[in-house]
Write a protein that holds these residues in place. Structure first.
Motif, PDB file in Angstrom:
ATOM      1  N   ALA A  22       0.998   4.028  -2.992  1.00 49.78           N
ATOM      2  CA  ALA A  22       0.773   5.458  -2.734  1.00 49.78           C
ATOM      3  C   ALA A  22       1.951   6.287  -3.244  1.00 49.78           C
ATOM      4  O   ALA A  22       1.759   7.365  -3.825  1.00 49.78           O
ATOM      5  CB  ALA A  22       0.556   5.698  -1.242  1.00 49.78           C
ATOM      6  N   GLU A  23       3.154   5.778  -3.047  1.00 51.09           N
ATOM      7  CA  GLU A  23       4.353   6.483  -3.507  1.00 51.09           C
ATOM      8  C   GLU A  23       4.383   6.563  -5.034  1.00 51.09           C
ATOM      9  O   GLU A  23       4.657   7.623  -5.607  1.00 51.09           O
ATOM     10  CB  GLU A  23       5.587   5.730  -2.994  1.00 51.09           C
ATOM     11  CG  GLU A  23       6.892   6.450  -3.193  1.00 51.09           C
ATOM     12  CD  GLU A  23       8.037   5.660  -2.580  1.00 51.09           C
ATOM     13  OE1 GLU A  23       8.939   5.267  -3.358  1.00 51.09           O
ATOM     14  OE2 GLU A  23       8.013   5.427  -1.358  1.00 51.09           O
ATOM     15  N   ALA A  71       1.672   9.027  -6.234  1.00 52.19           N
ATOM     16  CA  ALA A  71       2.096  10.417  -6.020  1.00 52.19           C
ATOM     17  C   ALA A  71       3.114  10.841  -7.073  1.00 52.19           C
ATOM     18  O   ALA A  71       3.055  11.958  -7.613  1.00 52.19           O
ATOM     19  CB  ALA A  71       2.667  10.587  -4.614  1.00 52.19           C
ATOM     20  N   ALA A  92       0.835  -1.207   0.000  1.00 52.54           N
ATOM     21  CA  ALA A  92       0.000   0.000   0.000  1.00 52.54           C
ATOM     22  C   ALA A  92       0.868   1.255   0.000  1.00 52.54           C
ATOM     23  O   ALA A  92       0.576   2.221  -0.716  1.00 52.54           O
ATOM     24  CB  ALA A  92      -0.934  -0.002   1.211  1.00 52.54           C
TER      25      ALA A  92
END
Length: 141
Positions: A128-129, A132, A124
């Motif tokens: 998310a990284e 982004a 997760a």
């Protein structure tokens, strides 16, 4: 309302004041009052019965002296898990620990669930990284 019953709002207590935190049950209070001053005599009697072979009294005394352990610390070398690819190293370490008798199969299964949860958290965070970074490259569109 039909039937004369009350209709409470979902998620709202029918008694917001409720029982205050720390309030003791009436039955518990009554039993404590009944036993007040008798705890030592009752304990001595249980020990006496246990010494005379009463297996129920013996079990009661032993459970109070040495409570059944629900868990134990597990110590073995677990490789670091930084990516989902590291999962195979971790599961291999668990299998070796079971095979050598360092941990039981049920302990390994429980530990495996912890490892799995950690891998999901790593995935997760990685997602998310990457998201982004992608949004930064495309201007968030």
């Amino acid at each position: 309302m039909p039937g004369g019953g009350r209709k409470f709002q979902k998620g709202q207590s029918g008694n917001p004041a409720g029982r205050t935190k720390g309030t003791r049950n009436r039955t518990t209070i009554a039993l404590e009052a009944l036993l007040e001053g008798e705890a030592e005599a009752i304990t001595r009697k249980a020990v006496e019965l246990a010494k005379n072979g009463d297996t129920v009294a013996l079990r009661l005394c032993l459970e109070r002296l040495i409570p059944v352990r629900k868990d134990r610390p597990i110590r073995f070398a677990l490789p670091p898990i930084e990516t989902a690819a590291d999962l195979t190293k971790a599961t291999s370490a668990l299998l070796v620990a079971v095979a050598t008798g360092d941990i039981t199969p049920s302990e390994a299964a429980e530990f495996g669930r912890l490892v799995d949860a950690h891998v999901k958290a790593v995935e997760a965070a990685d997602f998310a990284e990457r998201l982004a970074a992608l949004e930064a490259r495309t201007g968030g569109a």
